[in-house]
Every structure is written in structure tokens, then in C-alpha cells.
Design an enzyme around this catalytic site. Structure first.
Site, short mmCIF file in Angstrom:
data_model
loop_
_atom_site.label_atom_id
_atom_site.label_comp_id
_atom_site.label_asym_id
_atom_site.label_seq_id
_atom_site.Cartn_x
_atom_site.Cartn_y
_atom_site.Cartn_z
N HIS A 141 4.97 68.93 -33.94
CA HIS A 141 5.72 67.67 -34.17
C HIS A 141 6.86 67.52 -33.16
CE1 HIS A 141 3.70 67.58 -38.16
NE2 HIS A 141 3.96 68.88 -38.14
N SER A 262 15.85 58.07 -6.85
CA SER A 262 16.09 56.70 -7.26
C SER A 262 16.82 55.97 -6.15
CB SER A 262 16.94 56.70 -8.54
OG SER A 262 17.62 55.46 -8.66
N LYS A 268 19.19 61.24 -9.58
CA LYS A 268 17.89 61.27 -10.25
C LYS A 268 16.77 61.84 -9.37
CE LYS A 268 16.52 58.26 -13.16
NZ LYS A 268 15.98 56.97 -13.58
N GLU A 275 3.93 60.74 -13.95
CA GLU A 275 3.77 59.48 -14.69
C GLU A 275 2.49 58.77 -14.28
OE1 GLU A 275 8.05 57.60 -15.39
OE2 GLU A 275 7.88 58.52 -13.42
#
Ligand code: ARG
Length: 445
Positions: A141, A262, A268, A275
């Protein structure tokens, strides 16, 4: 617009190698059977080599008037050798030709995927070996559940990929029958030798039913379903990389090569490749669905709808190739933050099950009661703000008098992991055995 809707050359030109190979096998067989004269066959074979050399240099042309790669190859053969070229299509139809070419292409596609899969499995094995004993939190979970080792976690993906390997291998074996000689749908009256063409093209045997030969696309669906399941596995690994690379997790630092900065936030490092592996899995599944829907309502034998079989197979193949390469690169180059993993594993009362098991083993409690006692210990530790292994013994005995100082032997995350020695468990020695087993079978199972 008839040309535009009818043509498949914009995509099926990708099968030119298979088209030439199948035509050469067919021509040689026509000669051996005495169906076409030896000098015409010799001219056809040389001509096909010349066409192949042109394709190799310039690629096939995007000539919509000739519809597809089969007609373009034949037209080019006419340019090379004249009227004898017209004898090549004896005892053949584009229906069995396209079925043969596409099978050959799919078989090659599987071989490429198998090589890439084995590469990713090797990368996982190497990283798993490196981290066989490094403790991380195991989740259910997405809640800290029990400590595991990073090596064990990575080997779970190795196991998934081994099933993918076996699915692609199965698909390859099942599809390795030759439709050539099915002709348009009913077979042919010419005395062809289907065993010979099948063998020349590396197939195990000719397909047994000509109607099935020209109308079956199961081989492409087998490829697409195997690719979909493989992509699904890559997507889960990619998702973990995305999650682990986030600041709150901080379990992994992706290499610069497999991440991007970024444009406005200099701190970042975005996990774009991971992704996109996750995203591409959806597209691959879409390709599988597209071909299933194309095929589901078709009567026997060939219908032109089946020309739509190739774009989804080609797209899925390009995407799975990218996903496997990117995942391999990410696995090889990632820095696993094992210090951070250990700290998180240590903070989440992840050894509560070990306490409960100890109460069963050493205190003789029924597991349900041990579970209840452990719940009270965890609540007390939380209130005191300490780890289980740092609980004062008086606090423990106040909750249950059967607890003794020996309990501290099992409360550390290392002790917990080391104790999970059941077959397939996370104890470092078991993880190393799993790695050795995988190596012994050459990655494949
Ligand atoms: N371009 C067609 C395809 O890709 C070739 C087969 C054509 N056969 C036919 N009977 N029209 O499926």
C-alpha cells in the site's frame, strides 16, 4: 484519394528486406520444381539482388501508385531484367506474400527485443549483486511494511522480465510456420514445394491450411501482447524510479544522461526518460488493442482491413526498443542512495512483524495475540518517539511480561532482513542465490 487510402507503401517499405528474401526463396523453388526455366530464375535472383542494392542505398520510394512494397519490388525487377520478371509471381499472391513478409519481420523484431531484454536483465543482475545486502523499506500500500534488500527488489523486476523473455520466445516458436504457397487463399495448381520455401526462409514447416495462412495475424498479436506485458513491467519500474527520484523519497539519483534540467528551476533534475517509459507503455497497449479490434470481425480469408496490421506492430516495436534501451541506461547509471533507504527503513517500525514473530516463537503466544501486543508496543514507541530497538526494556515488559531482552536481537532492520531466509526471501544469502540461479540459466528464466 483512392491512392492515398489504398497505399501501404509509406509504412510497409520497412519490410523490403523480408520482401526480397521471400521472393528469392519463391523464385528458387519455382526453378527447382521446373515451373520457371532456370535462366529466367537466374535473371530473377540477380535482379532481386540489384533491387535490394538500390533499396540499401536509397530506400524504397514513397510511390503511392504502386500501393505497396511487393508491387514496387516487382516493378523495379521489371526495370532490371525485363519481361522475365513477370514470371516471379507464378503460384503466388500478394496475400501469401504479405503474410510471409510480415511474419519474417515480426520474427526479426522478436530477436531484437530478446537481445535488448537480456541486456536489461544483465544490468539488473549487476546492480542487484552490488546491493544484495543493502536494506531498504519494503512497501505494501506504499506504506513501510517490512525491510527488504535493494538487491531483492531489483531481482523482482528480473523475474518479471524473465517471464517476458519466455513469452517472446514462445511467440517466436509458435509463429515459425510459413504461409508462402497459400497463394490467394486456396493454394495453387502449380506443383510448388512448400517445404523448400519454408526451410529456405528459416521456418520450421509450412502452415497447414491456406485460408489460415493468408488470414492469420495471431503472430503479430502474440508479439504485441508480449510487448504490452513487457512494457507494463518497464512502466512499473519507471514509476518507481520517478517516485524514488523525488525529494521526499530520495532513494535514487538518476544520472544526468537519463534526466533533464528544468528551464526555470535550477535545482531540478527531472526523470523524463522514466516518465516516457511509463507513458509509452500506454501507447504500446494501444497498438495491441488497435490490431485486436481490426481483426475481431473479419471473415476469412484476406480483407484489406488487414493492411492496417503493420503500423501498430511497427510503432510498438520502435517504442519497446526505446523503453528497453532507456531503462537499461537508467538502471546501469543510477546512484542508489542506500544511506537514505536505510534511514527510512529504520524509521517506520518496519520490524514490528519481527517482534510479533518473536513473541510467537519465544513467548508461545498465538499469532493474533502477538499482533495485538506488538500494536501496543508500536503505539508506545511512537508516543516516546523512539525506534523499536531503542525501547527501554521496562517499557516492553510493562506491556507484556513475556518480553525479555533477547527480543533486541530481532528488532534491527539487518536482523529482520537476515532472518527472512525462506526460499525466495529477502535474506542477502537468498538474494545472492537468486542471482546465481539467474546467471546459471543465462538470464532467461
Ligand atoms: N498492401 C496489401 C497489404 O498490406 C497487400 C495485400 C494485397 N492483397 C490484395 N488482395 N489486395 O495487406
Amino acid at each position: 484519394m483512392m491512392r492515398e487510402i489504398n497505399a501501404s507503401i509509406p509504412f510497409d517499405k520497412r519490410m523490403w528486406r523480408q520482401d526480397i528474401a521471400a521472393s528469392k526463396a519463391h523464385a528458387a523453388m519455382l526453378g527447382a520444381q521446373g515451373i520457371v526455366a532456370a535462366e529466367d530464375v537466374a535473371a530473377i535472383l540477380d535482379g532481386l539482388d540489384a533491387v535490394a542494392a538500390d533499396y540499401e542505398r536509397d530506400g524504397p520510394a514513397n510511390d503511392l501508385a504502386l500501393e505497396d512494397i511487393h508491387m514496387q519490388s516487382e516493378a523495379r525487377l521489371v526495370d532490371k531484367i525485363g519481361p522475365a520478371a513477370g514470371r516471379l509471381h507464378t503460384a503466388r499472391s500478394r496475400n501469401d506474400q504479405v503474410a510471409t513478409d510480415f511474419r519474417l519481420w515480426t520474427r526479426d523484431a522478436i530477436d531484437e527485443v530478446l537481445a535488448a531484454l537480456a541486456g536489461l536483465q544483465d544490468a539488473l543482475l549487476a546492480r542487484a549483486e552490488e546491493h544484495a545486502a543493502d536494506v531498504m523499506p519494503g512497501f505494501t500500500h506504499l506504506q513501510s511494511a517490512q525491510p527488504v534488500t535493494l538487491g531483492h527488489h531489483l531481482m523482482a523486476y528480473h523475474a518479471m522480465l524473465a517471464r517476458d523473455f519466455s513469452r517472446f520466445t514462445d511467440a517466436r516458436a509458435r509463429m515459425n510456420e510459413c504461409p508462402l504457397g497459400s497463394a490467394a487463399l486456396a493454394g495453387t495448381g502449380f506443383p510448388i514445394d512448400r517445404e523448400a520455401t519454408a526451410a529456405a526462409l528459416g521456418f520450421d514447416r509450412p502452415m497447414g491450411n491456406s485460408l489460415d495462412g493468408v488470414s492469420d495475424r495471431d503472430f503479430a498479436l502474440d508479439y504485441l501482447t508480449a510487448a504490452t506485458q513487457c512494457a507494463l513491467h518497464l512502466s512499473r519500474l519507471a514509476e518507481e524510479f520517478v517516485l524514488w527520484a523525488s525529494q521526499p523519497f530520495g532513494f535514487v539519483a538518476l544520472s544526468d544522461q537519463w534526466s533533464t534540467g528544468s528551464s526555470i528551476m535550477p535545482q531540478k533534475r527531472n526523470p523524463d526518460a522514466a516518465e516516457l517509459v511509463r507513458g509509452h507503455a500506454g501507447r504500446i497497449m494501444g497498438c495491441m488493442t488497435a490490431l485486436m479490434v481490426t481483426m475481431k470481425g473479419l471473415p476469412l480469408a484476406y480483407s484489406k482491413d488487414m493492411q492496417d496490421d503493420k503500423p501498430p506492430a511497427f510503432e510498438a516495436h520502435d517504442l519497446i526498443g526505446l523503453c528497453l534501451a532507456a531503462m537499461t541506461g537508467m538502471v546501469e547509471s543510477a546512484t542508489f542512495r542506500t544511506d537514505r533507504m536505510r534511514a527510512v527503513a529504520d524509521a517506520g517500525f518496519a520490524t514490528a512483524t519481527d517482534l510479533a514473530d518473536w513473541l510467537v516463537r519465544e513467548g508461545g503466544l498465538p499469532f493474533r495475540e502477538a499482533h495485538h501486543v506488538t500494536g501496543r508496543v508500536v503505539a508506545r514507541a511512537e508516543a516516546l518517539g523512539v525506534k523499536l530497538e531503542a525501547m527501554p526494556i521496562e517499557e516492553l515488559t510493562a506491556i507484556d511480561a513475556r518480553i525479555t531482552p533477547a527480543v533486541f536481537d530481532v528488532l534491527s532492520i539487518d536482523a529482520s532482513v537476515a532472518s527472512r531466509r525462506s526460499f525466495g526471501g529477502t535474506a542477502p544469502e537468498r538474494v545472492r542465490e537468486a542471482i546465481a540461479r539467474a546467471r546459471a540459466t543465462g538470464d532467461k528464466t
